[in-house]
Structure formats: C-alpha cells, structure tokens
Design a protein around this motif. Structure first.
Motif, PDB file in Angstrom:
ATOM      1  N   CYS A   1      16.349  39.175 -58.108  1.00  0.00           N
ATOM      2  CA  CYS A   1      16.369  38.029 -57.296  1.00  0.00           C
ATOM      3  C   CYS A   1      16.701  38.841 -55.713  1.00  0.00           C
ATOM      4  N   LEU A   2      16.128  37.958 -54.853  1.00  0.00           N
ATOM      5  CA  LEU A   2      16.308  38.871 -53.442  1.00  0.00           C
ATOM      6  C   LEU A   2      17.637  38.443 -52.807  1.00  0.00           C
ATOM      7  N   SER A   3      17.940  39.625 -52.356  1.00  0.00           N
ATOM      8  CA  SER A   3      19.193  39.657 -51.382  1.00  0.00           C
ATOM      9  C   SER A   3      19.156  39.283 -49.857  1.00  0.00           C
ATOM     10  N   VAL A   4      19.928  38.297 -49.545  1.00  0.00           N
ATOM     11  CA  VAL A   4      19.573  37.902 -48.130  1.00  0.00           C
ATOM     12  C   VAL A   4      20.923  37.839 -47.470  1.00  0.00           C
ATOM     13  N   CYS A   5      21.031  38.896 -46.470  1.00  0.00           N
ATOM     14  CA  CYS A   5      22.166  39.455 -45.945  1.00  0.00           C
ATOM     15  C   CYS A   5      22.524  38.753 -44.314  1.00  0.00           C
ATOM     16  N   ASP A   6      23.281  38.027 -44.262  1.00  0.00           N
ATOM     17  CA  ASP A   6      23.873  37.632 -42.997  1.00  0.00           C
ATOM     18  C   ASP A   6      24.768  38.599 -42.495  1.00  0.00           C
ATOM     19  N   ALA A   7      24.192  39.595 -41.650  1.00  0.00           N
ATOM     20  CA  ALA A   7      25.022  40.959 -41.171  1.00  0.00           C
ATOM     21  C   ALA A   7      25.218  40.595 -39.769  1.00  0.00           C
ATOM     22  N   ILE A   8      25.505  39.161 -39.231  1.00  0.00           N
ATOM     23  CA  ILE A   8      25.337  39.095 -37.734  1.00  0.00           C
ATOM     24  C   ILE A   8      26.799  39.595 -37.163  1.00  0.00           C
ATOM     25  N   THR A   9      27.843  39.933 -37.953  1.00  0.00           N
ATOM     26  CA  THR A   9      28.772  40.763 -37.237  1.00  0.00           C
ATOM     27  C   THR A   9      29.099  41.927 -37.819  1.00  0.00           C
ATOM     28  N   ALA A  10      28.195  42.385 -38.826  1.00  0.00           N
ATOM     29  CA  ALA A  10      28.355  43.514 -39.363  1.00  0.00           C
ATOM     30  C   ALA A  10      27.505  44.643 -38.941  1.00  0.00           C
ATOM     31  N   CYS A  11      26.151  44.154 -38.482  1.00  0.00           N
ATOM     32  CA  CYS A  11      24.937  44.923 -38.060  1.00  0.00           C
ATOM     33  C   CYS A  11      25.389  45.582 -36.777  1.00  0.00           C
ATOM     34  N   GLY A  12      25.316  46.967 -36.754  1.00  0.00           N
ATOM     35  CA  GLY A  12      26.062  47.635 -35.300  1.00  0.00           C
ATOM     36  C   GLY A  12      27.248  47.890 -35.245  1.00  0.00           C
ATOM     37  N   VAL A  13      28.084  47.646 -36.403  1.00  0.00           N
ATOM     38  CA  VAL A  13      29.530  47.671 -36.656  1.00  0.00           C
ATOM     39  C   VAL A  13      29.883  48.912 -37.686  1.00  0.00           C
ATOM     40  N   ILE A  14      28.958  48.583 -38.986  1.00  0.00           N
ATOM     41  CA  ILE A  14      29.154  49.630 -39.886  1.00  0.00           C
ATOM     42  C   ILE A  14      27.593  49.942 -40.404  1.00  0.00           C
ATOM     43  N   PRO A  15      27.361  51.089 -40.926  1.00  0.00           N
ATOM     44  CA  PRO A  15      25.990  51.478 -41.389  1.00  0.00           C
ATOM     45  C   PRO A  15      25.488  50.396 -42.579  1.00  0.00           C
ATOM     46  N   LEU A  16      24.253  49.714 -42.392  1.00  0.00           N
ATOM     47  CA  LEU A  16      23.526  48.913 -43.142  1.00  0.00           C
ATOM     48  C   LEU A  16      22.188  49.327 -43.680  1.00  0.00           C
ATOM     49  N   PRO A  17      21.784  50.686 -44.069  1.00  0.00           N
ATOM     50  CA  PRO A  17      20.536  50.948 -44.292  1.00  0.00           C
ATOM     51  C   PRO A  17      19.526  50.306 -45.242  1.00  0.00           C
ATOM     52  N   MET A  18      18.610  49.308 -44.303  1.00  0.00           N
ATOM     53  CA  MET A  18      18.255  48.302 -45.284  1.00  0.00           C
ATOM     54  C   MET A  18      17.183  48.814 -46.177  1.00  0.00           C
ATOM     55  N   ASP A  19      16.459  49.832 -46.039  1.00  0.00           N
ATOM     56  CA  ASP A  19      15.628  50.288 -46.897  1.00  0.00           C
ATOM     57  C   ASP A  19      16.292  51.249 -47.933  1.00  0.00           C
ATOM     58  N   ALA A  20      17.239  51.930 -47.507  1.00  0.00           N
ATOM     59  CA  ALA A  20      18.079  52.759 -48.737  1.00  0.00           C
ATOM     60  C   ALA A  20      18.716  51.908 -49.672  1.00  0.00           C
ATOM     61  N   TRP A  21      19.127  50.929 -49.236  1.00  0.00           N
ATOM     62  CA  TRP A  21      19.967  49.837 -50.105  1.00  0.00           C
ATOM     63  C   TRP A  21      18.911  48.779 -50.831  1.00  0.00           C
ATOM     64  N   GLY A  22      17.930  48.640 -50.094  1.00  0.00           N
ATOM     65  CA  GLY A  22      16.970  47.717 -50.879  1.00  0.00           C
ATOM     66  C   GLY A  22      17.428  46.217 -50.328  1.00  0.00           C
TER      67      GLY A  22
END
Ligand SMILES: *Cc1c(COP(=O)(O)O)cnc(C)c1O
Length: 387
Positions: free
Chosen positions: A160-181
């Motif tokens: 199933c698809l992972s849909v991530c609201d990273a509005i207060t996480a993106c730019g604060v912690i690493p969230l490598p989109m491709d590497a984590w899928g």
C-alpha cells in the motif's frame, strides 16, 4: 515598545534577506528570469527530499498538498489507515471522509507515537485491501515523532502507499524519500523553509505516479499530472505565488551555505537542549517516549484554567510568542519550537520566558534553572551550532 520573538512551530521567523527578496519588484512568471529561478528552486527541493522525482510546488497552505495527495492517489471507497497521533492526524481522517474514502483510524494515546505494531493490529482487523497509510512524520500538536522509515517499510511489505505529511519534519530531520521508499512526501512553506505561509510541496514515487493515472477522485486545481508536465518546463499550471517562490529561492541560498546535514545536527542539539531545560525546571514533557526534533511540548504544572494563561503571559508580558495546546490539550501544554530560523539564543529566550510566566502564576521554579539545563547541552555543542 517591546521586542517580540516568534517561537511558534509555524509560521516561523524569516531571515532578513529572505524577507527583502520578497519585497523586490515582482518578475512575471512567463519570463526566462523567473523560469530560471524556479528551476533552481526545484533542484533545491529535490535535494531536500533526496529524490530524483519532481517536487511539485503548489500555491496553498500545507493542507492543500495533503488534499492533493488524496485526490491524486485514491478512488472513492478506498480503505486507508490513518495514524492519528494528534490534531494533524485527525486532519487526515477528516480529509479522507470528505472525499469518500474509507478511513480506518488508529488513535495514539496523547503524547505517544504510532508504528509498525499498530499497523499490524489494524491489518488484522481490516478485511480486504488497504490502499494507503496516511501519517505525520512529526505530529506538531503533541510534539511526537513517528517512525517514518518503519511505517514506510511496512507499507512496502503490505503493498500500500505511504503518504507522509512531513510539514514540520522535512528540513528538520533527514527524510530520504527515494532511499526509504516514501510514496508521497509533503511539506509546506511556513515551517522549516523559513518563508511565509502560502506554498505547499509534494513529491510522488514512481509507484504513486502509476496510481495517479488510475485514481478516480475528482481533481482540477490540484491535478498533479498537469503540474508535473508544466513544472518540468519550469512553469506552473496556474499563476504561481511568485513572491513566495522568490523568497524560497533566497531561503535556499541561506540554507545551502550551511547545508542540510549540518542543519539537521543543529536542530537535534536545539531539541535536546530544550528538553534538558524543561526537565531542569522540574517540568515534564508531554511526549517523553518519542520526542520531536521540531517542537517540544511541555506539560504545565497547574490546572488548565491557569495553564491557558501561560502562553498569553509569555506573549503579552514578555514578548515571546509560543503555541499553547489545542482542544483537549488547551491549558495543559505549551509548545516550544526549534525548527526553521532558530538558534540557541532563541531556546534560552523561550525557556526563560516560560519560567517567568510560570512564576507569575504562582509556580515555584528555581531562577535560571531552565536556561542552565539547556546550557548543559548547548555549551558542549558550540562547534555544531556555530560551524
Ligand atoms: C502546519 C502543519 C500542517 C499544515 O497546516 P496548514 O495550516 O494548512 O499550513 C499540516 N500538518 C502538520 C503536521 C503541520 O504542522
């Protein structure tokens, strides 16, 4: 006259140069000048998201990109699991209902995170396919970090698809989109990106793009296929929020002088220092088990009627604007933010204003204990903070 400090988790303070870039004469959006600037912004966004997919820029607040994710990825009646760890998790549930999806809500006890185990439990109760999991990387209302990589991995294992609201996480912690899928990664402008509200950003994985073409929910303003086609040519489907994009360009110039890896380490230091300060004051964290790197929620040591006054005293008497609690957390917490354009002196300001305000309301807190607690961390980490 009073000096004020904006220490809320959105909008966040804006650096002087970024403010000025938005006051300059507005370029027309169909000019080589603007298209070049927008092209540069798109590259910076891809490097922030760590993806080779396009990161689309939308003219809306962050919720617009959440809505865009749903209408582009799903069809009426689709079963989605909503991980609800607070106000923003609840927003996923409301959005999913508004669009006729079939949300299965998993609620966390206040101040707790949700992860793989909760997804397993949900899976066991759900008959039939699950189309996606909607969650926050960071739940801003409670200061809880959710385990994004673990959730994303579960989604891959469960098709199933992972849909991530990273509005207060993106730019604060690493969230490598491709590497984590991560299948859909979302952020907004007024949090870590240090510009005013009004832009939202979303990137989809290859798998998500394949779903996009099959989704049967109505879409027009947020039709991401149309945006993708145009943004590949450094244009947008509708008139872009030109001044904000100019601001974002200036913001990335500032950010890239230091680089995300160092900034991520700095936010970690600020978060640890803030927590140390809070504990040194004899106060308790709302979310000690999975504390967020973006915002620290502090429990107030008084009944909610008195507690509700604390953010007001901080603002009106001391000029320090912080967020209180919402809904059932009203009067029970204050939230000290450490994302975006923030540094160690901001954390000391917030902690001292909190101490004074609590004492004004009759609490007994040792003078300077919060700042001293924070300094235990900050003093040691000056090389990271001031590199
Ligand atoms: C701020 C925020 C949003 C977006 O809210 P808008 O008011 O639409 O910008 C969404 N999710 C989280 C976790 C947030 O912190």
């Amino acid at each position: 006259m009073k000096k004020t400090y904006l220490l809320t988790p959105g909008p966040t303070p804006i650096p002087e140069r970024v403010l000025q870039s938005q006051a300059a004469t507005i370029p027309h959006h169909r000019t080589p000048e603007f298209e070049k600037l927008f092209g540069a912004v798109q590259l910076s966004l891809q490097s922030l998201f760590q993806t080779s997919q396009p990161v689309l820029t939308l003219a809306s607040s962050g919720t617009g990109a959440m809505e865009a994710a749903l209408v582009n990825l799903f069809s009426p009646g689709d079963r989605v699991i909503c991980l609800n760890a607070g106000k923003f998790g609840e927003r996923w549930v409301k959005l999913a209902k508004a669009y006729g999806l079939d949300p299965f809500e998993v609620r966390a006890p206040t101040g707790e995170a949700l992860g793989k185990q909760d997804l397993e439990t949900a899976r066991a109760q759900i008959v039939g396919p699950i189309a996606g999991v909607l969650f926050q990387a960071n739940e801003t209302s409670t200061g809880v970090a959710l385990p994004t990589q673990e959730i994303t991995q579960w989604c891959q294992e469960n098709q199933c698809l992972s849909v991530c609201d990273a509005i207060t996480a993106c730019g604060v912690i690493p969230l490598p989109m491709d590497a984590w899928g991560i299948d859909a990664l979302i952020t907004g402008s007024q949090k870590a990106l240090m510009i005013p509200p009004g832009l939202a950003f979303i990137a989809l994985s290859e798998k998500a793009w394949a779903r996009q073409s099959q989704s049967r929910l109505p879409k027009f303003y947020f039709d991401l296929a149309r945006e993708r086609k145009l943004q590949a040519k450094n244009q947008t489907a509708w008139t872009p929020a030109i001044s904000l994009i100019c601001g974002l360009h200036a913001s990335f110039l500032e950010i890239e002088k230091t680089g995300w890896p160092v900034l991520f380490r700095r936010f970690d230091v600020l978060a640890r220092a803030t927590r140390a300060g809070v504990l040194a004051m004899g106060l308790e964290l709302l979310s000690p088990n999975a504390p967020s790197t973006s915002v620290t929620a502090v429990q107030l040591p008084m009944p909610p009627e008195a507690g509700a006054k604390i953010p007001k005293i901080m603002r009106d008497r001391y000029g320090v604007v912080v967020a209180g609690g919402q809904d059932e957390l009203q009067g029970k917490i204050v939230r000290l933010s450490h994302l975006g354009y923030m540094g160690p002196f901001d954390m000391m300001t917030a902690l001292q204003a909190l101490e004074w305000s609590l004492c004004d309301q009759g609490a007994n807190i040792r003078s300077g204990s919060g700042v001293a607690g924070a300094l235990q961390v900050l003093t040691q980490e000056r090389d990271i903070l001031f590199s």
